[in-house]
Design an enzyme around this catalytic site. Sequence first.
Site, mmCIF file in Angstrom:
data_model
loop_
_atom_site.group_PDB
_atom_site.id
_atom_site.type_symbol
_atom_site.label_atom_id
_atom_site.label_comp_id
_atom_site.label_asym_id
_atom_site.label_seq_id
_atom_site.Cartn_x
_atom_site.Cartn_y
_atom_site.Cartn_z
ATOM 1 N N ALA A 71 68.164 45.601 7.105
ATOM 2 C CA ALA A 71 69.516 46.050 7.417
ATOM 3 C C ALA A 71 70.288 44.919 8.092
ATOM 4 O O ALA A 71 69.700 43.959 8.600
ATOM 5 C CB ALA A 71 69.459 47.267 8.340
ATOM 6 N N GLN A 73 71.688 44.682 10.910
ATOM 7 C CA GLN A 73 71.384 44.492 12.329
ATOM 8 C C GLN A 73 69.864 44.500 12.586
ATOM 9 O O GLN A 73 69.402 44.821 13.676
ATOM 10 C CB GLN A 73 72.082 45.558 13.182
ATOM 11 C CG GLN A 73 73.592 45.457 13.158
ATOM 12 C CD GLN A 73 74.115 44.156 13.754
ATOM 13 O OE1 GLN A 73 73.502 43.552 14.626
ATOM 14 N NE2 GLN A 73 75.269 43.710 13.281
ATOM 15 N N SER A 74 69.102 44.091 11.588
ATOM 16 C CA SER A 74 67.644 44.101 11.660
ATOM 17 C C SER A 74 67.099 43.168 12.743
ATOM 18 O O SER A 74 67.427 41.979 12.787
ATOM 19 C CB SER A 74 67.068 43.678 10.302
ATOM 20 O OG SER A 74 65.697 43.387 10.403
ATOM 21 N N ASN A 75 66.237 43.706 13.600
ATOM 22 C CA ASN A 75 65.555 42.885 14.597
ATOM 23 C C ASN A 75 64.536 41.958 13.928
ATOM 24 O O ASN A 75 64.349 40.825 14.345
ATOM 25 C CB ASN A 75 64.843 43.760 15.630
ATOM 26 C CG ASN A 75 65.814 44.512 16.505
ATOM 27 O OD1 ASN A 75 66.922 44.068 16.758
ATOM 28 N ND2 ASN A 75 65.405 45.677 16.965
ATOM 29 N N CYS A 77 64.778 40.616 10.949
ATOM 30 C CA CYS A 77 65.521 39.498 10.359
ATOM 31 C C CYS A 77 65.945 38.497 11.434
ATOM 32 O O CYS A 77 65.824 37.286 11.246
ATOM 33 C CB CYS A 77 66.731 40.013 9.584
ATOM 34 S SG CYS A 77 66.303 40.842 8.038
#
Length: 120
Positions: A71, A73-75, A77
Amino acid sequence: MIPFKRISLGFYPTPLVKLESLTKLLAGPEIYIKRDDLTGLAFGGNKTRKLEYLLGDAVAKGCDVLITGGAQQSNHCRQTAAAAAQYGLQCHLVLGGHQPDEFNGNLLLDKLLGAHLHFC
């Protein structure tokens, strides 16, 4: 069994903190929380632990690019982008949705860490 390659990305051990108020509220078992938000890699998180093995394997194999998805706002990523930057690897993030007009939060950090962002 194939040995796993691992590189160090975090600061360990992360502290174990007793949750005094919750323990008192439940009038019972002592409750603790593991503070993996303090691992140190791009604002921390439990994703650092798995990235140590994923990145270790990639570096051992001579890879020069990391690709992952999630996503916007992926942590995961965000931490992948930070790990790639730390080891001088290119990072491509495949993110859901349309590119926003303004970047904020993890998306902004991804960009600042040098990740190539692909929206789909």
